[in-house]
Design a protein around this motif. Structure first.
Motif, mmCIF file in Angstrom:
data_model
loop_
_atom_site.group_PDB
_atom_site.id
_atom_site.type_symbol
_atom_site.label_atom_id
_atom_site.label_comp_id
_atom_site.label_asym_id
_atom_site.label_seq_id
_atom_site.Cartn_x
_atom_site.Cartn_y
_atom_site.Cartn_z
ATOM 1 N N ASP A 1 -16.770 28.175 -15.583
ATOM 2 C CA ASP A 1 -15.493 28.790 -15.212
ATOM 3 C C ASP A 1 -15.486 29.196 -13.739
ATOM 4 O OD1 ASP A 1 -14.464 28.534 -17.756
ATOM 5 O OD2 ASP A 1 -15.088 30.527 -18.398
ATOM 6 N N ALA A 2 -16.589 29.787 -13.285
ATOM 7 C CA ALA A 2 -16.678 30.207 -11.890
ATOM 8 C C ALA A 2 -16.626 29.005 -10.965
ATOM 9 C CB ALA A 2 -17.972 30.991 -11.658
ATOM 10 N N CYS A 3 -17.278 27.934 -11.375
ATOM 11 C CA CYS A 3 -17.263 26.699 -10.588
ATOM 12 C C CYS A 3 -15.850 26.117 -10.532
ATOM 13 C CB CYS A 3 -18.241 25.705 -11.222
ATOM 14 S SG CYS A 3 -18.391 24.139 -10.354
ATOM 15 N N ALA A 4 -15.187 26.084 -11.681
ATOM 16 C CA ALA A 4 -13.808 25.574 -11.720
ATOM 17 C C ALA A 4 -12.900 26.433 -10.850
ATOM 18 C CB ALA A 4 -13.301 25.553 -13.163
ATOM 19 N N ASN A 5 -13.090 27.759 -10.879
ATOM 20 C CA ASN A 5 -12.279 28.653 -10.051
ATOM 21 C C ASN A 5 -12.432 28.331 -8.571
ATOM 22 O OD1 ASN A 5 -11.162 30.084 -12.136
ATOM 23 N ND2 ASN A 5 -12.498 31.859 -11.943
ATOM 24 N N ALA A 6 -13.671 28.076 -8.145
ATOM 25 C CA ALA A 6 -13.927 27.799 -6.729
ATOM 26 C C ALA A 6 -13.196 26.544 -6.278
ATOM 27 C CB ALA A 6 -15.425 27.664 -6.492
ATOM 28 N N VAL A 7 -13.283 25.492 -7.084
ATOM 29 C CA VAL A 7 -12.623 24.229 -6.716
ATOM 30 C C VAL A 7 -11.109 24.378 -6.838
ATOM 31 C CG1 VAL A 7 -12.429 21.774 -7.230
ATOM 32 C CG2 VAL A 7 -14.638 22.913 -7.465
ATOM 33 N N ARG A 8 -10.660 25.091 -7.886
ATOM 34 C CA ARG A 8 -9.223 25.301 -8.092
ATOM 35 C C ARG A 8 -8.605 26.027 -6.898
ATOM 36 N NH1 ARG A 8 -9.704 28.249 -12.190
ATOM 37 N NH2 ARG A 8 -9.587 26.599 -13.783
ATOM 38 N N GLN A 9 -9.250 27.080 -6.446
ATOM 39 C CA GLN A 9 -8.736 27.829 -5.311
ATOM 40 C C GLN A 9 -8.696 26.977 -4.049
ATOM 41 O OE1 GLN A 9 -7.399 30.852 -5.161
ATOM 42 N NE2 GLN A 9 -7.659 31.210 -7.343
ATOM 43 N N ALA A 10 -9.704 26.129 -3.870
ATOM 44 C CA ALA A 10 -9.724 25.257 -2.696
ATOM 45 C C ALA A 10 -8.558 24.271 -2.723
ATOM 46 C CB ALA A 10 -11.054 24.503 -2.627
ATOM 47 N N ILE A 11 -8.199 23.811 -3.927
ATOM 48 C CA ILE A 11 -7.088 22.858 -4.058
ATOM 49 C C ILE A 11 -5.745 23.553 -3.875
ATOM 50 C CG2 ILE A 11 -5.895 21.313 -5.661
ATOM 51 C CD1 ILE A 11 -8.643 20.655 -6.879
ATOM 52 N N VAL A 12 -5.545 24.654 -4.599
ATOM 53 C CA VAL A 12 -4.255 25.339 -4.568
ATOM 54 C C VAL A 12 -3.979 25.945 -3.198
ATOM 55 C CG1 VAL A 12 -2.966 27.283 -5.535
ATOM 56 C CG2 VAL A 12 -4.252 25.770 -7.043
ATOM 57 N N SER A 13 -5.036 26.386 -2.503
ATOM 58 C CA SER A 13 -4.849 26.982 -1.181
ATOM 59 C C SER A 13 -4.600 25.938 -0.096
ATOM 60 C CB SER A 13 -6.086 27.802 -0.801
ATOM 61 O OG SER A 13 -7.211 26.955 -0.619
ATOM 62 N N GLY A 14 -4.853 24.660 -0.419
ATOM 63 C CA GLY A 14 -4.639 23.598 0.559
ATOM 64 C C GLY A 14 -5.877 23.205 1.336
ATOM 65 N N ARG A 15 -7.006 23.878 1.074
ATOM 66 C CA ARG A 15 -8.236 23.489 1.772
ATOM 67 C C ARG A 15 -8.679 22.090 1.358
ATOM 68 N NH1 ARG A 15 -9.700 28.604 0.065
ATOM 69 N NH2 ARG A 15 -11.412 27.818 -1.231
ATOM 70 N N LEU A 16 -8.338 21.709 0.130
ATOM 71 C CA LEU A 16 -8.546 20.339 -0.338
ATOM 72 C C LEU A 16 -7.170 19.723 -0.548
ATOM 73 C CD1 LEU A 16 -11.458 20.750 -2.939
ATOM 74 C CD2 LEU A 16 -11.565 19.578 -0.732
ATOM 75 N N SER A 17 -6.812 18.761 0.259
ATOM 76 C CA SER A 17 -5.469 18.191 0.227
ATOM 77 C C SER A 17 -5.347 17.086 -0.823
ATOM 78 C CB SER A 17 -5.111 17.600 1.598
ATOM 79 O OG SER A 17 -5.220 18.585 2.610
ATOM 80 N N PRO A 18 -4.127 16.825 -1.302
ATOM 81 C CA PRO A 18 -3.917 15.717 -2.240
ATOM 82 C C PRO A 18 -4.414 14.406 -1.645
ATOM 83 C CG PRO A 18 -1.961 17.088 -2.134
ATOM 84 C CD PRO A 18 -2.883 17.581 -1.058
ATOM 85 N N ILE B 1 -0.389 32.323 -6.914
ATOM 86 C CA ILE B 1 -0.026 33.603 -6.306
ATOM 87 C C ILE B 1 -1.242 34.264 -5.678
ATOM 88 C CG2 ILE B 1 0.830 35.937 -6.813
ATOM 89 C CD1 ILE B 1 2.673 34.721 -8.854
ATOM 90 N N ASP B 2 -2.394 34.077 -6.294
ATOM 91 C CA ASP B 2 -3.617 34.697 -5.790
ATOM 92 C C ASP B 2 -4.024 34.146 -4.432
ATOM 93 O OD1 ASP B 2 -5.434 36.714 -6.361
ATOM 94 O OD2 ASP B 2 -6.974 35.280 -6.937
ATOM 95 N N THR B 3 -3.560 32.934 -4.093
ATOM 96 C CA THR B 3 -3.917 32.344 -2.808
ATOM 97 C C THR B 3 -2.988 32.788 -1.684
ATOM 98 O OG1 THR B 3 -2.546 30.372 -3.206
ATOM 99 C CG2 THR B 3 -4.856 30.269 -3.913
ATOM 100 N N GLN B 4 -1.909 33.502 -2.045
ATOM 101 C CA GLN B 4 -0.958 33.951 -1.023
ATOM 102 C C GLN B 4 -1.490 35.220 -0.372
ATOM 103 O OE1 GLN B 4 1.749 31.932 -0.436
ATOM 104 N NE2 GLN B 4 0.812 30.662 -2.005
ATOM 105 N N ALA B 5 -2.376 35.059 0.601
ATOM 106 C CA ALA B 5 -3.020 36.210 1.236
ATOM 107 C C ALA B 5 -2.036 37.032 2.066
ATOM 108 C CB ALA B 5 -4.180 35.753 2.108
ATOM 109 N N ASP B 6 -1.085 36.353 2.714
ATOM 110 C CA ASP B 6 -0.107 37.053 3.538
ATOM 111 C C ASP B 6 0.796 37.905 2.659
ATOM 112 O OD1 ASP B 6 3.002 36.609 4.660
ATOM 113 O OD2 ASP B 6 1.548 37.305 6.133
#
Length: 245
Positions: free
Chosen positions: A16-33, A93-98
């Protein structure tokens, strides 16, 4: 004591922690489509997990529509805006730091909830079925809301229980699939949860008004009054989140 639905991070499995790390990278845009993830061995090393754990995590992300795996071609990042589902609401929503962006995302989420509430109340209008489940859920919420020091996690759980009872009363197999992800995202985000349940007696008053409406067959508060009450509470929540901390 019944375990909380809102498990802290330390209880997450490694997958789960591993999936969260990759998920956040994708949703935040650090990993692009369209980006291809590194080979499993490399990615597992970067994330500090073994390959079995990594594969379990990647299977989660495939199910969520975040990545695509093809034999011989590796793992490709998908555009979550089109391939993902409501289950990603919390992560988005969690990735919206601003601060402003976060409030805008929450505003959109609350607007979706109000739109779904219209449909739910329409389905319940003139409801003639038993309301024992709704009454029990409201009583459960009242017990938590009127405690000397109400617990936010317990409030969120009790709130979800009331929502679940109302959805059960509609008899619809579709509405729970639409509303539950929205309600759970609202309940699980710490800052939003604190704002939503800052005055639990206000939440309780809203549920009592809803139950009165159901029991009166429309003689009590009108459906529009219930919607207006929800809109006013949402406005207060957004004001609370926008206020300087």
């Amino acid at each position: 004591m019944q375990p909380s639905l809102f498990a802290p991070v330390r209880r997450l499995t490694a997958a789960d922690a591993c999936a969260n790390a990759v998920r956040q990278a994708i949703v935040s845009g650090r990993l692009s489509p369209g980006v291809r993830l590194p080979p499993e061995r490399t990615l597992a090393t970067e994330l500090g997990v073994n390959r079995v754990t990594l594969r379990s995590a990647l299977h989660q992300l495939v199910a969520e529509g975040l990545i695509h795996q093809r034999q011989g071609q590796g793992t490709t990042v998908l555009d979550w805006r089109w391939a993902g589902g409501p289950g990603l609401l919390g992560a988005v929503i969690d990735t919206q730091a601003d601060g402003a962006a976060s409030v805008r995302a929450v505003s959109d989420l609350l607007a979706v909830r109000r739109a779904l509430a219209v449909v739910v109340l329409e389905q319940l209008s003139g409801h003639g079925g038993p309301l024992d489940g709704v009454r029990a859920a409201v009583v459960g919420f009242e017990a938590v809301a009127t405690a000397a020091e109400p617990d936010l996690n317990a409030l969120a759980e009790a709130d979800l229980a009331v929502i679940a009872s109302l959805l059960e009363a509609t008899g619809s197999p579709v509405l729970p699939l639409c509303l539950h992800p929205v309600a759970r995202a609202l309940a699980e985000l710490p800052a939003l949860r604190a704002a939503v349940y800052r005055a639990p007696l206000s939440n309780l008053a809203g549920w009592h008004a809803t139950l009165t409406w159901l029991e009166s067959g429309g003689v009590g508060p009108s459906r529009q009054q219930l919607l207006d009450l929800l809109a006013a509470r949402d406005a207060e929540t957004l004001a609370q989140m926008s206020a300087p901390q």
